[in-house]
Design an enzyme around this catalytic site. Structure first.
Site, PDB file in Angstrom:
ATOM      1  N   SER A  23       0.844  -1.186   0.000  1.00 41.42           N
ATOM      2  CA  SER A  23       0.000   0.000   0.000  1.00 41.42           C
ATOM      3  C   SER A  23       0.881   1.238   0.000  1.00 41.42           C
ATOM      4  O   SER A  23       1.885   1.305   0.711  1.00 41.42           O
ATOM      5  CB  SER A  23      -0.920   0.006   1.216  1.00 41.42           C
ATOM      6  OG  SER A  23      -1.750   1.163   1.161  1.00 41.42           O
ATOM      7  N   LYS A  47      -4.029   2.527  -2.012  1.00 42.54           N
ATOM      8  CA  LYS A  47      -3.452   3.471  -1.052  1.00 42.54           C
ATOM      9  C   LYS A  47      -4.364   3.505   0.180  1.00 42.54           C
ATOM     10  O   LYS A  47      -5.583   3.340   0.062  1.00 42.54           O
ATOM     11  CB  LYS A  47      -3.386   4.857  -1.696  1.00 42.54           C
ATOM     12  CG  LYS A  47      -2.981   5.990  -0.766  1.00 42.54           C
ATOM     13  CD  LYS A  47      -1.528   5.896  -0.341  1.00 42.54           C
ATOM     14  CE  LYS A  47      -1.157   7.025   0.633  1.00 42.54           C
ATOM     15  NZ  LYS A  47       0.218   6.834   1.162  1.00 42.54           N
ATOM     16  N   SER A  48      -3.780   3.730   1.351  1.00 40.86           N
ATOM     17  CA  SER A  48      -4.604   3.888   2.553  1.00 40.86           C
ATOM     18  C   SER A  48      -5.545   5.071   2.366  1.00 40.86           C
ATOM     19  O   SER A  48      -5.119   6.165   1.993  1.00 40.86           O
ATOM     20  CB  SER A  48      -3.727   4.143   3.777  1.00 40.86           C
ATOM     21  OG  SER A  48      -3.032   2.961   4.120  1.00 40.86           O
ATOM     22  N   ASN A  71      10.155   8.284   3.035  1.00 37.90           N
ATOM     23  CA  ASN A  71       8.988   9.039   2.581  1.00 37.90           C
ATOM     24  C   ASN A  71       8.214   9.629   3.746  1.00 37.90           C
ATOM     25  O   ASN A  71       8.220   9.089   4.856  1.00 37.90           O
ATOM     26  CB  ASN A  71       8.056   8.152   1.741  1.00 37.90           C
ATOM     27  CG  ASN A  71       7.106   7.343   2.613  1.00 37.90           C
ATOM     28  OD1 ASN A  71       6.072   7.845   3.072  1.00 37.90           O
ATOM     29  ND2 ASN A  71       7.476   6.092   2.889  1.00 37.90           N
ATOM     30  N   ASN A 127      -4.833  -0.183   8.363  1.00 37.29           N
ATOM     31  CA  ASN A 127      -3.486   0.355   8.567  1.00 37.29           C
ATOM     32  C   ASN A 127      -3.351   0.948   9.966  1.00 37.29           C
ATOM     33  O   ASN A 127      -3.807   2.048  10.231  1.00 37.29           O
ATOM     34  CB  ASN A 127      -3.201   1.406   7.497  1.00 37.29           C
ATOM     35  CG  ASN A 127      -1.779   1.916   7.560  1.00 37.29           C
ATOM     36  OD1 ASN A 127      -1.015   1.519   8.440  1.00 37.29           O
ATOM     37  ND2 ASN A 127      -1.422   2.780   6.637  1.00 37.29           N
ATOM     38  N   CYS A 130       0.439   4.233  10.166  1.00 36.80           N
ATOM     39  CA  CYS A 130       0.911   5.372   9.373  1.00 36.80           C
ATOM     40  C   CYS A 130       1.757   6.297  10.236  1.00 36.80           C
ATOM     41  O   CYS A 130       1.263   6.851  11.210  1.00 36.80           O
ATOM     42  CB  CYS A 130      -0.239   6.151   8.771  1.00 36.80           C
ATOM     43  SG  CYS A 130       0.361   7.598   7.883  1.00 36.80           S
ATOM     44  N   LYS A 164      -2.204  -4.034   9.117  1.00 33.32           N
ATOM     45  CA  LYS A 164      -0.826  -3.685   8.743  1.00 33.32           C
ATOM     46  C   LYS A 164      -0.188  -3.066   9.966  1.00 33.32           C
ATOM     47  O   LYS A 164      -0.674  -2.065  10.496  1.00 33.32           O
ATOM     48  CB  LYS A 164      -0.866  -2.686   7.585  1.00 33.32           C
ATOM     49  CG  LYS A 164       0.491  -2.104   7.173  1.00 33.32           C
ATOM     50  CD  LYS A 164       1.109  -2.862   6.039  1.00 33.32           C
ATOM     51  CE  LYS A 164       2.288  -2.129   5.419  1.00 33.32           C
ATOM     52  NZ  LYS A 164       1.893  -1.340   4.239  1.00 33.32           N
ATOM     53  N   ASN A 193       5.056  -2.116   8.127  1.00 36.35           N
ATOM     54  CA  ASN A 193       5.052  -0.785   7.527  1.00 36.35           C
ATOM     55  C   ASN A 193       6.481  -0.234   7.602  1.00 36.35           C
ATOM     56  O   ASN A 193       7.389  -0.879   8.140  1.00 36.35           O
ATOM     57  CB  ASN A 193       4.069   0.123   8.285  1.00 36.35           C
ATOM     58  CG  ASN A 193       3.511   1.217   7.377  1.00 36.35           C
ATOM     59  OD1 ASN A 193       4.261   1.848   6.620  1.00 36.35           O
ATOM     60  ND2 ASN A 193       2.215   1.441   7.441  1.00 36.35           N
ATOM     61  N   GLY A 221      12.604  -0.258   1.745  1.00 35.48           N
ATOM     62  CA  GLY A 221      13.640  -0.797   0.863  1.00 35.48           C
ATOM     63  C   GLY A 221      14.592  -1.749   1.564  1.00 35.48           C
ATOM     64  O   GLY A 221      14.386  -2.146   2.711  1.00 35.48           O
ATOM     65  N   GLY A 271       7.270  -2.382  -2.201  1.00 37.14           N
ATOM     66  CA  GLY A 271       7.091  -0.936  -2.148  1.00 37.14           C
ATOM     67  C   GLY A 271       8.153  -0.196  -2.928  1.00 37.14           C
ATOM     68  O   GLY A 271       7.981   0.111  -4.115  1.00 37.14           O
TER      69      GLY A 271
HETATM   70  C1  DHB Z   1       1.680   7.108   4.571  1.00 37.05           C
HETATM   71  C2  DHB Z   1       2.777   6.380   4.953  1.00 37.05           C
HETATM   72  C3  DHB Z   1       2.612   5.172   5.577  1.00 37.05           C
HETATM   73  O1  DHB Z   1       3.668   4.397   5.951  1.00 37.05           O
HETATM   74  C4  DHB Z   1       1.340   4.699   5.811  1.00 37.05           C
HETATM   75  O2  DHB Z   1       1.182   3.539   6.412  1.00 37.05           O
HETATM   76  C5  DHB Z   1       0.238   5.422   5.415  1.00 37.05           C
HETATM   77  C6  DHB Z   1       0.416   6.632   4.793  1.00 37.05           C
HETATM   78  C7  DHB Z   1       1.834   8.403   3.942  1.00 37.05           C
HETATM   79  O3  DHB Z   1       2.714   9.168   4.353  1.00 37.05           O
HETATM   80  O4  DHB Z   1       1.068   8.703   3.027  1.00 37.05           O
END
Ligand code: DHB
Length: 311
Positions: A23, A47-48, A71, A127, A130, A164, A193, A221, A271
């Site tokens: 995701s 995507k979440s 990220n 999730n 995040c 997750k 995650n 990664g 990912g």
């Molecule tokens: C985002 C990053 C994540 O690891 C996640 O589980 C959900 C959202 C993000 O920054 O968009």
């Protein structure tokens, strides 16, 4: 030897290939989700999603480097109503569709889950991890909140549902989450995650590499593979293999997939390598996994699950 079987079944759902996107990776827009549908990927993971459309954090918010990526996207997504409308079309690709449900507040989760469940995804991935919303702690690091939330979501969905989880770094935390999951069961686990709130520095320019949160972000990664494998293994052992696990973290080769299988994953998500390579990564990984399994004499990916030897 005949070609190894690379399909798998998780929570009663058959995946034509045990590889899919993680995701967040190339799965926000309709176009991206359809590209996953057309690709060799064994499932389409969204995507979440949150209640409302979100633009996400300011850019740059993703940065690849040798060995991984960092990220802090900030949950850019179309909003759950849009995904609810898209899911029927995505099911036409004849592979499982997994809806990733997030939220900015605890009560967002059941609200989103109720509607998305009715749209008929094959599985729901909740999730709990995040790391990138400024000011919001990861639910997965709060065991009471996690249990409460799993119960609330479970009560409103009628699809197989998993969680997750974030990486844990202490056996006491693996045990605490395993206890939560014994009291509030789920149908599968996606582990892990990103390794939250890491910092990557460019020494040349003496700056951070992403803009949000002063440069802090989730690490993905190859550099997180060992952490992912440990979490897959810890939960595989905690449940003696009785909860199917989707391994996530550091999968960039067929050998990486094989290691996740040995640790206890039934399938893996990709990912960073997907973002860097595009959807062709699934063809490459499927070929490499087939070669590894053949060389090792495994008739299928399933036959390798949990087969790790200890000394
Ligand atoms: C985002 C990053 C994540 O690891 C996640 O589980 C959900 C959202 C993000 O920054 O968009």
């Amino acid at each position: 030897m005949t070609e190894p079987d690379l399909s798998c079944t998780i929570a009663g759902v058959r995946f034509p290939l045990c590889l899919m996107n993680a995701s967040g990776a190339l799965c926000v827009t309709r176009e991206e989700l359809e590209a996953l549908g057309r690709s060799r990927a064994g499932a389409i993971v969204t995507k979440s999603m949150t209640l409302e459309f979100r633009k996400g954090n300011p850019e740059p918010r993703y940065y690849p480097f040798g060995g991984g990526s960092i990220n802090s996207m900030g949950l850019p997504n179309l909003g759950y109503q849009a995904y609810a409308e898209l899911i029927p079309a995505l099911k036409a690709f004849k592979k499982p569709v997994i809806a990733s449900v997030a939220g900015l507040a605890e009560d967002d989760f059941p609200e989103i889950a109720r509607t998305i469940s009715k749209a008929g995804p094959d599985l729901i991935e909740v999730n709990l991890s995040c790391p990138n919303i400024p000011g919001k702690p990861q639910i997965g690091y709060d065991f009471e909140a996690s249990e409460r939330l799993i119960r609330k979501v479970r009560a409103v969905v009628d699809r197989p549902m998993g969680v997750k989880l974030p990486p844990y770094f202490d056996p006491a935390h693996h045990a605490a989450m395993a206890d939560v999951l014994k009291r509030a069961p789920v149908d599968f686990l996606s582990l892990i995650n990103s390794v939250g709130n890491a910092l990557v520095i460019d020494p040349e320019t003496e700056t951070v590499v992403i803009k949000p949160k002063g440069g802090f972000g989730g690490l993905g990664g190859s550099v997180i593979k060992a952490v992912a494998l440990a979490n897959v293994r810890a939960f595989w052992k905690a449940f003696a293999g009785r909860i199917p696990i989707i391994g996530v973290g550091g999968v960039a080769s067929g050998t990486d997939v094989f290691e996740h299988l040995l640790a206890g994953a039934s399938a893996v998500q990709v990912g960073t390598a997907l973002v860097e390579e595009g959807t062709g990564v699934f063809d490459r990984l499927a070929g490499e996994l087939r070669d590894v399994l053949k060389k090792k004499g495994y008739p299928s990916s399933t036959a390798a699950v949990g087969k790790l030897k200890e000394l």
